[in-house]
Design a protein around this motif. Structure first.
Motif, PDB file in Angstrom:
ATOM      1  N   GLY A 155      66.555  37.771  47.087  1.00 35.66           N
ATOM      2  CA  GLY A 155      66.868  37.009  45.878  1.00 35.66           C
ATOM      3  C   GLY A 155      66.818  37.892  44.658  1.00 35.66           C
ATOM      4  N   THR A 192      72.226  29.864  50.238  1.00 37.05           N
ATOM      5  CA  THR A 192      72.532  30.361  51.585  1.00 37.05           C
ATOM      6  C   THR A 192      71.376  31.186  52.165  1.00 37.05           C
ATOM      7  OG1 THR A 192      73.707  32.342  50.811  1.00 37.05           O
ATOM      8  CG2 THR A 192      75.025  30.334  51.144  1.00 37.05           C
ATOM      9  N   SER A 222      74.594  30.784  42.315  1.00 34.26           N
ATOM     10  CA  SER A 222      73.563  30.543  41.311  1.00 34.26           C
ATOM     11  C   SER A 222      73.823  31.446  40.108  1.00 34.26           C
ATOM     12  CB  SER A 222      72.194  30.827  41.913  1.00 34.26           C
ATOM     13  OG  SER A 222      72.192  32.096  42.548  1.00 34.26           O
ATOM     14  N   ASP A 281      75.773  44.900  41.312  1.00 38.18           N
ATOM     15  CA  ASP A 281      74.481  45.572  41.231  1.00 38.18           C
ATOM     16  C   ASP A 281      74.667  47.066  41.066  1.00 38.18           C
ATOM     17  OD1 ASP A 281      72.589  43.328  41.854  1.00 38.18           O
ATOM     18  OD2 ASP A 281      73.906  43.213  43.604  1.00 38.18           O
ATOM     19  N   LYS A 292      64.694  33.685  40.684  1.00 31.84           N
ATOM     20  CA  LYS A 292      65.259  34.842  39.977  1.00 31.84           C
ATOM     21  C   LYS A 292      64.911  34.766  38.494  1.00 31.84           C
ATOM     22  CE  LYS A 292      69.639  35.118  42.372  1.00 31.84           C
ATOM     23  NZ  LYS A 292      69.455  35.871  43.580  1.00 31.84           N
ATOM     24  N   ASP A 315      62.370  43.714  52.953  1.00 30.44           N
ATOM     25  CA  ASP A 315      63.218  43.406  51.797  1.00 30.44           C
ATOM     26  C   ASP A 315      64.660  43.374  52.284  1.00 30.44           C
ATOM     27  OD1 ASP A 315      64.245  43.077  49.242  1.00 30.44           O
ATOM     28  OD2 ASP A 315      63.774  45.116  48.565  1.00 30.44           O
ATOM     29  N   GLY A 316      65.479  42.525  51.681  1.00 28.24           N
ATOM     30  CA  GLY A 316      66.898  42.503  52.052  1.00 28.24           C
ATOM     31  C   GLY A 316      67.696  41.994  50.883  1.00 28.24           C
ATOM     32  N   SER A 375      73.862  37.949  49.217  1.00 25.73           N
ATOM     33  CA  SER A 375      74.488  37.229  48.109  1.00 25.73           C
ATOM     34  C   SER A 375      75.211  36.017  48.655  1.00 25.73           C
ATOM     35  CB  SER A 375      75.455  38.132  47.339  1.00 25.73           C
ATOM     36  OG  SER A 375      76.605  38.398  48.103  1.00 25.73           O
ATOM     37  N   THR A 376      75.463  35.064  47.773  1.00 26.67           N
ATOM     38  CA  THR A 376      76.198  33.863  48.171  1.00 26.67           C
ATOM     39  C   THR A 376      77.587  34.268  48.674  1.00 26.67           C
ATOM     40  OG1 THR A 376      74.989  32.733  46.429  1.00 26.67           O
ATOM     41  CG2 THR A 376      76.883  31.573  47.355  1.00 26.67           C
ATOM     42  N   ARG A 427      71.063  44.802  37.727  1.00 30.55           N
ATOM     43  CA  ARG A 427      72.406  44.247  37.736  1.00 30.55           C
ATOM     44  C   ARG A 427      73.262  45.194  36.880  1.00 30.55           C
ATOM     45  NH1 ARG A 427      74.543  40.877  41.057  1.00 30.55           N
ATOM     46  NH2 ARG A 427      75.929  40.119  39.419  1.00 30.55           N
TER      47      ARG A 427
HETATM   48  C1  3UK Z   1      70.309  39.973  43.723  1.00 28.66           C
HETATM   49  C2  3UK Z   1      68.731  41.368  45.077  1.00 28.66           C
HETATM   50  C3  3UK Z   1      67.719  43.419  44.722  1.00 28.66           C
HETATM   51  C4  3UK Z   1      71.463  40.935  43.597  1.00 28.66           C
HETATM   52  C5  3UK Z   1      70.863  35.797  48.524  1.00 28.66           C
HETATM   53  C6  3UK Z   1      69.706  36.704  50.455  1.00 28.66           C
HETATM   54  O1  3UK Z   1      70.206  36.204  46.270  1.00 28.66           O
HETATM   55  C7  3UK Z   1      71.064  35.789  47.033  1.00 28.66           C
HETATM   56  O2  3UK Z   1      72.280  35.316  46.595  1.00 28.66           O
HETATM   57  P1  3UK Z   1      72.742  35.078  45.071  1.00 28.66           P
HETATM   58  O3  3UK Z   1      74.203  34.828  45.107  1.00 28.66           O
HETATM   59  O4  3UK Z   1      72.431  36.449  44.298  1.00 28.66           O
HETATM   60  C8  3UK Z   1      72.921  37.700  44.733  1.00 28.66           C
HETATM   61  C9  3UK Z   1      72.330  38.796  43.845  1.00 28.66           C
HETATM   62  O5  3UK Z   1      70.887  38.677  43.820  1.00 28.66           O
HETATM   63  N1  3UK Z   1      69.494  40.256  44.918  1.00 28.66           N
HETATM   64  C10 3UK Z   1      69.363  39.490  46.011  1.00 28.66           C
HETATM   65  N2  3UK Z   1      68.504  40.062  46.886  1.00 28.66           N
HETATM   66  C11 3UK Z   1      68.089  41.246  46.320  1.00 28.66           C
HETATM   67  N3  3UK Z   1      68.538  42.446  44.288  1.00 28.66           N
HETATM   68  N4  3UK Z   1      67.056  43.356  45.911  1.00 28.66           N
HETATM   69  C12 3UK Z   1      67.208  42.295  46.731  1.00 28.66           C
HETATM   70  N5  3UK Z   1      66.541  42.245  47.904  1.00 28.66           N
HETATM   71  O6  3UK Z   1      71.736  41.079  42.240  1.00 28.66           O
HETATM   72  C13 3UK Z   1      72.589  40.207  44.319  1.00 28.66           C
HETATM   73  O7  3UK Z   1      73.862  40.683  43.957  1.00 28.66           O
HETATM   74  O8  3UK Z   1      71.878  34.046  44.427  1.00 28.66           O
HETATM   75  C14 3UK Z   1      69.899  36.648  49.080  1.00 28.66           C
HETATM   76  C15 3UK Z   1      70.458  35.919  51.292  1.00 28.66           C
HETATM   77  C16 3UK Z   1      71.412  35.062  50.782  1.00 28.66           C
HETATM   78  C17 3UK Z   1      71.614  35.001  49.383  1.00 28.66           C
HETATM   79  N6  3UK Z   1      72.554  34.140  48.914  1.00 28.66           N
END
Ligand code: 3UK
Length: 541
Positions: free
Chosen positions: A323, A254, A209, A424, A533, A344-345, A348-349, A439
Motif C-alpha cells: 500500500g 484489490t 484510490s 513511482d 496511505k 514487502d510488496g 497497484s489497482t 511517488r
Molecule cells: C504505492 C507502494 C512502495 C505505489 C495495492 C498491493 O496499493 C495498492 O494499490 P493502489 O492502486 O496504489 C498503488 C501505489 O501505491 N505502493 C503500494 N505498495 C507499495 N509503494 N512500496 C510498496 N510496497 O505508489 C503504487 O504505485 O491503491 C498494493 C496489492 C494491490 C494493490 N492494489
C-alpha cells in the motif's frame, strides 16, 4: 482469432483501451496459461467443493459465524439466483458491491462473478457523491449493499438512473424496510447454472484510490484474477492449505480481495474476516483464531509492534506489507517485537496485485525486492529509455496482468510502449533490487538535490520520540522547494522548538545533511486514506 467472447451486455468489452494503448502481457510461464473458457469464481469456489474435496473445510471465519467452502458455495448460488431470477441480471452487467469485510460480502462477490456479472466493489466509507461518480462511470445496473451502509447508497440512487435494482445483505443488522437479500435467498435452491465466461471477459472493475481527479476504473479479466493467485502467493508468500489468513485491507481494495479471499481460497486455506480492525483487535484476531498469515499496511505494523508483547501471536508466521513504502525502521520494529521478517510488496489497482516483492530471506531494509516470477520491471528515464542501475527514474513493469482503464484518456499516462508506468520514482541497485524513492510527483527538488520524502520519514521514524511522520516539499523562493516534516510524537514528548531541533540534528547525523527537514510541524494525527496511505496532497494544502 479473438478469444474474447462478448457478454450479452457488451459495455465493458466496448470500452477497453485501444489495442495500441494496452500494455504488453507476458504469459510465458505455464502457470499463467488458462483455458479459453473459464470463470474464475467457479474455478475458486465450485471446483474447491466438487473436485478438490474441500467442502467441509472452513473457508471464512468471522465473529458472526464461520462458512465452510460448501456453505459459501450454497450462499453464493442462492445470491446468484436472486441476481438472475429476481433482479434480471444478464452477463456483463455491472453490480455495485458495498460492505465491510464479512462473509456475506465475499459470498456476494462470488455470486456476481458466477453469474457473469462484473463486480464493482466500493470502499465502505464512500459517500453518496463518490458513489454517484462510480455508478455513472461504470453504468452500474444493480447493487448488493450491506444494510448498515444503505443510507449513502439510497441518497445516491436519486442521481443514478442506470441503477434500478438494489438488495441489502446482513439485513437483520440494518434498518427495517429495506429489500432484504436474505429474505429473497430463502426461496432459492442452493445450486446455480454458472455462466460460461471467456478468460478475457471482464469480471471486476476496480476503482483506484487515486488522490486527485475523477476516479479511474480498472478492468480485469477472469484470467487476471487467477494470475494474481498463481503469482505472488506461489513464488513469494508460499502459504499452505493449513494457513489461516487475516488482515485489514477492504475487499473493495484489490490488495484485500487478493490477500483476504482469493489467495487463501486458491489453496484450500482459511481466512478471518473481521470488520473495522484496529491494531489492538488485529492482534487479538491473530490470538483468537490462531492466524498464521497477515496482510496489512506499514502503519499497522508500526502501531502493533509495541502491543505485541501483550498477546499470544505465536501462531503468526508470515506478514505481508503493501500500500505504501515499508520504512526500514518499521521493518526492524516488527522484527524485534515478533521475530518475523515482513514481506514487502508493491502492487497497484492497475496491476491488480503485487508485482515486486521478496521472500523473508531476501528482505533488505529500504528495498521492495525484485520483479516476481512472471513480471519484468525496469527504470525508465524521462524519454522512456531504460536507465542503468543506481539511477533514479520511473518504475515500469509488465507481466500477466496490466492496466486497462475503462474508457479513459489517462490510459496513455499509465501505459507507454507496452510498459505499465506506475507513477513511482525508483532506482534499481547493482543486485537488481528495486529501491523506492517517492511517488514521481512527490519527489522533492531542493537547491538542485533530488530528495525522496520516504527516506527522510524512515530516518525520523527511527527516533524514539516519533510515532508517525510525513515529509513533503514546500515552495521556497531561494531553493525551489524545502523539506518539511509533519510529525506526530509519542505520548510523553512535547512538540516544541527544542524537539524540532533534536529531530533535525537526528536526520543530519543519519543521512546526507542536505535532506534534513528545514521545517518541522507537530500534529496530533496525519491524514490517511481508508487503506492506510498517507495523503501528502492534504499536507501540502
Ligand atoms: C504505492 C507502494 C512502495 C505505489 C495495492 C498491493 O496499493 C495498492 O494499490 P493502489 O492502486 O496504489 C498503488 C501505489 O501505491 N505502493 C503500494 N505498495 C507499495 N509503494 N512500496 C510498496 N510496497 O505508489 C503504487 O504505485 O491503491 C498494493 C496489492 C494491490 C494493490 N492494489
Amino acid at each position: 482469432m479473438n478469444d474474447y467472447t462478448a457478454h450479452v451486455d457488451r459495455f465493458a468489452r466496448d470500452r477497453l483501451p485501444p489495442v495500441d494503448q494496452q500494455p504488453e502481457f507476458l504469459f510465458e510461464r505455464p502457470e499463467f496459461q488458462y483455458p479459453d473458457r473459464i470463470n474464475c469464481a467457479v474455478e475458486l469456489l465450485d471446483r474447491a467443493v466438487h473436485e478438490r474435496g474441500w467442502g467441509e473445510r472452513i473457508a471464512l471465519y468471522s465473529p458472526a459465524g464461520n462458512y465452510s467452502y460448501r456453505h459459501l458455495l450454497d450462499e453464493a448460488n442462492r445470491i446468484a439466483r436472486v441476481l438472475v431470477e429476481d433482479m434480471g441480471l444478464v452477463p456483463g452487467n455491472r453490480v455495485l458491491l458495498r460492505g465491510p469485510n464479512n462473509p456475506q460480502m465475499a459470498a456476494c462477490w462470488f455470486a456476481i462473478v458466477k453469474a457473469g456479472g462484473i463486480a464493482v466493489a466500493t470502499m465502505p466509507l464512500l459517500r453518496a457523491k463518490e458513489l454517484i461518480d462510480v455508478v455513472h462511470k461504470a453504468e452500474v445496473s444493480h447493487a448488493l449493499c450491506d444494510a448498515r451502509l444503505a443510507e449513502e447508497l439510497q441518497t445516491a440512487l436519486a442521481d443514478c438512473p442506470t441503477l434500478k435494482q438494489a438488495a441489502y445483505f446482513n439485513s437483520a443488522q440494518g434498518p427495517a424496510g429495506l429489500d432484504s437479500l436474505e429474505a429473497r435467498m430463502v426461496t432459492k435452491a442452493p445450486d446455480f447454472a454458472n455462466v460460461d465466461t471467456a478468460r478475457d471477459d471482464t469480471c471486476i472493475i476496480a476503482f483506484t484510490s487515486g488522490t486527485t481527479g475523477k476516479p479511474k476504473g480498472t478492468m480485469h479479466f477472469h484470467r487476471d484474477v487467477l494470475a494474481i493467485c498463481d503469482a505472488f502467493p506461489k513464488s513469494v508468500l508460499k502459504a499452505v492449505e493449513s494457513d489461516i489468513f487475516c488482515g485489514t485491507p477492504p475487499l473493495a481494495f484489490t490488495f484485500g480481495l487478493g490477500g483476504m479471499v482469493l489467495f487463501p481460497m486458491r489453496i484450500g486455506a482459511s481466512t478471518v474476516l473481521v470488520e473495522r480492525l484496529t491494531p489492538e483487535s488485529l492482534l487479538k484476531t491473530v490470538q483468537d483464531y490462531k492466524a498464521t498469515v497477515m496482510f496489512t499496511a506499514p502503519t499497522f505494523y508500526r502501531m502493533m509492534a509495541p502491543l505485541a508483547k501483550d498477546v499470544d501471536i505465536r501462531s503468526l508466521r508470515k506478514c505481508v506489507s503493501a500500500g505504501e513504502a515499508l520504512p526500514g525502521a518499521t521493518r526492524q520494529l516488527w522484527l524485534d517485537a515478533t521475530g518475523i521478517r515482513i514481506i514487502d510488496g508493491i502492487g497497484s489497482t492497475e496491476m491488480l496485485h503485487i508485482f515486486i516483492s521478496h521472500t523473508e530471506d531476501e528482505a533488505r531494509p529500504g528495498a521492495t525486492g525484485k520483479a516476481i516470477p512472471g513480471y519484468r520491471a525496469c527504470i525508465l528515464d524521462a524519454e522512456g529509455q531504460p536507465l542503468p542501475p543506481g539511477q533514479i527514474g520511473r518504475l515500469a513493469v509488465k507481466g500477466p496482468t496490466g492496466c486497462r482503464y475503462l474508457d479513459d484518456p489517462r490510459q496513455a499516462n499509465y501505459v507507454s510502449n507496452g510498459w505499465n508506468v506506475t507513477g513511482d520514482a525508483y532506482l534499481m541497485d547493482a543486485d537488481g533490487y528495486f529501491i523506492y524513492q517517492s511517488r514521481t510527483d512527490d519527489m522533492i527538488i531542493s537547491a538542485g538535490y533530488n530528495i525522496g520524502g520516504p527516506e527522510v520519514e524512515d530516518c525520523l521514524l527511527a527516533h524514539p520520540a516519533v510515532a508517525e511522520c510525513g515529509v513533503i516539499g514546500v515552495p521556497d523562493e531561494e531553493r525551489g522547494q524545502v523539506v518539511k516534516a509533519y510529525v506526530v510524537l509519542k505520548a510523553g514528548y512535547v512538540g516544541d522548538g527544542a524537539m524540532a531541533k533534536t529531530l533535525q540534528e537526528h536526520v543530519k547525523n543519519s543521512i546526507a545533511p542536505y535532506k534534513y527537514p528545514r521545517l518541522v510541524e507537530f500534529r496530533d494525527v496525519l491524514p490517511r486514506t481508508e487503506t492506510g496511505k498517507l495523503q501528502r496532497f492534504r499536507l501540502r494544502d
